[in-house]
Scaffold this motif. Structure first.
Motif, PDB file in Angstrom:
ATOM      1  N   LEU A   1    -106.644 -39.728  42.713  1.00  0.00           N
ATOM      2  CA  LEU A   1    -107.481 -39.849  41.533  1.00  0.00           C
ATOM      3  C   LEU A   1    -107.094 -41.136  40.834  1.00  0.00           C
ATOM      4  CD1 LEU A   1    -109.515 -38.662  39.447  1.00  0.00           C
ATOM      5  CD2 LEU A   1    -107.549 -37.586  38.357  1.00  0.00           C
ATOM      6  N   THR A   2    -108.074 -41.987  40.542  1.00  0.00           N
ATOM      7  CA  THR A   2    -107.820 -43.242  39.848  1.00  0.00           C
ATOM      8  C   THR A   2    -108.529 -43.201  38.505  1.00  0.00           C
ATOM      9  OG1 THR A   2    -107.734 -44.405  41.960  1.00  0.00           O
ATOM     10  CG2 THR A   2    -108.051 -45.749  39.991  1.00  0.00           C
ATOM     11  N   ILE A   3    -107.772 -43.482  37.429  1.00  0.00           N
ATOM     12  CA  ILE A   3    -108.332 -43.529  36.080  1.00  0.00           C
ATOM     13  C   ILE A   3    -107.971 -44.895  35.508  1.00  0.00           C
ATOM     14  CG2 ILE A   3    -108.386 -42.470  33.802  1.00  0.00           C
ATOM     15  CD1 ILE A   3    -107.237 -39.914  35.136  1.00  0.00           C
TER      16      ILE A   3
ATOM     17  N   VAL B   1    -114.111 -46.721  30.819  1.00  0.00           N
ATOM     18  CA  VAL B   1    -113.220 -46.079  31.777  1.00  0.00           C
ATOM     19  C   VAL B   1    -113.962 -45.926  33.098  1.00  0.00           C
ATOM     20  CG1 VAL B   1    -113.811 -43.693  31.129  1.00  0.00           C
ATOM     21  CG2 VAL B   1    -111.602 -44.183  32.220  1.00  0.00           C
ATOM     22  N   THR B   2    -113.231 -46.167  34.177  1.00  0.00           N
ATOM     23  CA  THR B   2    -113.728 -45.910  35.516  1.00  0.00           C
ATOM     24  C   THR B   2    -112.813 -44.873  36.143  1.00  0.00           C
ATOM     25  OG1 THR B   2    -114.551 -48.167  35.716  1.00  0.00           O
ATOM     26  CG2 THR B   2    -114.272 -46.923  37.766  1.00  0.00           C
ATOM     27  N   VAL B   3    -113.406 -43.800  36.640  1.00  0.00           N
ATOM     28  CA  VAL B   3    -112.656 -42.728  37.285  1.00  0.00           C
ATOM     29  C   VAL B   3    -113.200 -42.576  38.700  1.00  0.00           C
ATOM     30  CG1 VAL B   3    -111.988 -40.303  37.202  1.00  0.00           C
ATOM     31  CG2 VAL B   3    -112.364 -41.571  35.068  1.00  0.00           C
ATOM     32  N   VAL B   4    -112.309 -42.631  39.676  1.00  0.00           N
ATOM     33  CA  VAL B   4    -112.704 -42.507  41.076  1.00  0.00           C
ATOM     34  C   VAL B   4    -111.939 -41.342  41.691  1.00  0.00           C
ATOM     35  CG1 VAL B   4    -112.831 -43.655  43.322  1.00  0.00           C
ATOM     36  CG2 VAL B   4    -113.095 -44.995  41.214  1.00  0.00           C
ATOM     37  N   GLY B   5    -112.679 -40.429  42.274  1.00  0.00           N
ATOM     38  CA  GLY B   5    -112.075 -39.269  42.914  1.00  0.00           C
ATOM     39  C   GLY B   5    -111.655 -39.552  44.343  1.00  0.00           C
ATOM     40  N   ASN B   6    -111.219 -38.512  45.014  1.00  0.00           N
ATOM     41  CA  ASN B   6    -110.757 -38.608  46.391  1.00  0.00           C
ATOM     42  C   ASN B   6    -111.930 -38.701  47.365  1.00  0.00           C
ATOM     43  OD1 ASN B   6    -108.674 -38.620  48.351  1.00  0.00           O
ATOM     44  ND2 ASN B   6    -109.000 -36.454  48.742  1.00  0.00           N
ATOM     45  N   LYS B   7    -113.021 -38.029  47.034  1.00  0.00           N
ATOM     46  CA  LYS B   7    -114.201 -38.045  47.902  1.00  0.00           C
ATOM     47  C   LYS B   7    -115.461 -37.887  47.053  1.00  0.00           C
ATOM     48  CE  LYS B   7    -113.261 -33.258  49.147  1.00  0.00           C
ATOM     49  NZ  LYS B   7    -111.943 -32.890  48.802  1.00  0.00           N
ATOM     50  N   MET B   8    -116.591 -38.209  47.611  1.00  0.00           N
ATOM     51  CA  MET B   8    -117.844 -38.211  46.859  1.00  0.00           C
ATOM     52  C   MET B   8    -118.277 -36.816  46.405  1.00  0.00           C
ATOM     53  SD  MET B   8    -118.617 -41.244  46.248  1.00  0.00           S
ATOM     54  CE  MET B   8    -120.244 -41.052  45.566  1.00  0.00           C
TER      55      MET B   8
ATOM     56  N   TYR C   1    -117.429 -40.515  41.388  1.00  0.00           N
ATOM     57  CA  TYR C   1    -116.886 -41.464  40.414  1.00  0.00           C
ATOM     58  C   TYR C   1    -117.703 -41.414  39.124  1.00  0.00           C
ATOM     59  CZ  TYR C   1    -120.773 -44.580  41.444  1.00  0.00           C
ATOM     60  OH  TYR C   1    -122.023 -45.108  41.582  1.00  0.00           O
ATOM     61  N   VAL C   2    -117.071 -41.849  38.050  1.00  0.00           N
ATOM     62  CA  VAL C   2    -117.735 -41.956  36.747  1.00  0.00           C
ATOM     63  C   VAL C   2    -117.346 -43.286  36.142  1.00  0.00           C
ATOM     64  CG1 VAL C   2    -117.888 -41.033  34.395  1.00  0.00           C
ATOM     65  CG2 VAL C   2    -117.742 -39.465  36.332  1.00  0.00           C
ATOM     66  N   ASN C   3    -118.322 -44.013  35.638  1.00  0.00           N
ATOM     67  CA  ASN C   3    -118.064 -45.225  34.856  1.00  0.00           C
ATOM     68  C   ASN C   3    -118.734 -45.004  33.502  1.00  0.00           C
ATOM     69  OD1 ASN C   3    -117.034 -47.942  34.567  1.00  0.00           O
ATOM     70  ND2 ASN C   3    -119.176 -48.516  34.398  1.00  0.00           N
ATOM     71  N   LEU C   4    -117.934 -45.010  32.463  1.00  0.00           N
ATOM     72  CA  LEU C   4    -118.412 -44.748  31.107  1.00  0.00           C
ATOM     73  C   LEU C   4    -118.062 -45.960  30.251  1.00  0.00           C
ATOM     74  CD1 LEU C   4    -119.656 -42.491  29.317  1.00  0.00           C
ATOM     75  CD2 LEU C   4    -117.338 -41.644  28.971  1.00  0.00           C
ATOM     76  N   GLU C   5    -119.077 -46.580  29.617  1.00  0.00           N
ATOM     77  CA  GLU C   5    -118.844 -47.739  28.763  1.00  0.00           C
ATOM     78  C   GLU C   5    -119.632 -47.578  27.473  1.00  0.00           C
ATOM     79  OE1 GLU C   5    -119.549 -52.562  28.653  1.00  0.00           O
ATOM     80  OE2 GLU C   5    -119.443 -51.560  30.601  1.00  0.00           O
ATOM     81  N   LYS C   6    -118.924 -47.638  26.349  1.00  0.00           N
ATOM     82  CA  LYS C   6    -119.533 -47.458  25.027  1.00  0.00           C
ATOM     83  C   LYS C   6    -118.948 -48.480  24.069  1.00  0.00           C
ATOM     84  CE  LYS C   6    -121.871 -43.822  26.274  1.00  0.00           C
ATOM     85  NZ  LYS C   6    -123.327 -43.776  26.300  1.00  0.00           N
ATOM     86  N   THR C   7    -119.643 -48.697  22.953  1.00  0.00           N
ATOM     87  CA  THR C   7    -119.146 -49.607  21.933  1.00  0.00           C
ATOM     88  C   THR C   7    -119.095 -48.913  20.585  1.00  0.00           C
ATOM     89  OG1 THR C   7    -121.354 -50.466  21.461  1.00  0.00           O
ATOM     90  CG2 THR C   7    -120.039 -51.667  23.092  1.00  0.00           C
ATOM     91  N   ALA C   8    -118.257 -49.457  19.714  1.00  0.00           N
ATOM     92  CA  ALA C   8    -118.124 -48.938  18.353  1.00  0.00           C
ATOM     93  C   ALA C   8    -117.727 -50.089  17.433  1.00  0.00           C
ATOM     94  CB  ALA C   8    -117.082 -47.830  18.294  1.00  0.00           C
TER      95      ALA C   8
END
Length: 115
Positions: A27-29, A44-51, A78-85
Motif C-alpha cells: 500500500l502506497t500513501i 494524496v495519491t493512494v495505490v493498492g496492491n492490485k486493481m 488507486y485514489v488521487n484526491l486533490e483539493k484546495t483551501a
C-alpha cells in the motif's frame, strides 16, 4: 546427477522466498501539501496492491487542533484526491490522510508545511 540435484535444490530454495514476498501486502500513501499565495493545495495519491483493492480515503486539512476541511474519495486500485483551501500566510498547516483498504484501516499519514 549430483549437479542437477544441487541446481534443483537452489532453485527450490530461491522460489520459496519469492512466493512469500509475492503475497506481501503493498500500500502506497503519498500526501503532498503545497502553497501558492493564500491557497493550500492538498493532495494524496493512494495505490493498492492490485486493481481490485477497494480504497477509501479521508483527507483533513488541520490548523493546530482545528479541522478546516475534510474531503473523501474512494475507488478500486488507486485514489488521487486533490483539493484546495484558503489559508493565512505565515501559519503552519497539516494534512492528515486516513486510508481504509478492503475494510482494513491503516495508520494515518500526514504532511505539514507553512504557508
Amino acid at each position: 546427477m549430483k549437479k542437477i540435484a544441487f541446481v534443483l535444490a537452489i532453485i527450490l530454495a530461491l522460489s520459496v522466498p519469492l512466493s512469500v514476498s509475492a503475497a506481501t501486502y503493498a500500500l502506497t500513501i503519498r500526501p503532498v501539501l503545497s502553497f501558492e499565495g493564500t491557497t493550500a493545495t492538498c493532495e494524496v495519491t493512494v495505490v493498492g496492491n492490485k486493481m481490485s483493492d477497494h480504497i477509501e480515503v479521508e483527507m483533513k486539512l488541520m490548523h493546530g487542533n482545528t479541522c478546516l476541511a475534510t474531503w473523501y474519495g474512494d475507488s478500486y486500485g488507486y485514489v488521487n484526491l486533490e483539493k484546495t483551501a484558503t489559508v493565512v500566510k505565515g501559519q503552519t498547516y497539516e494534512i492528515v490522510v486516513t486510508v481504509t483498504m478492503n475494510d482494513v484501516s491503516h495508520t494515518p499519514v500526514s504532511q505539514s508545511g507553512t504557508c
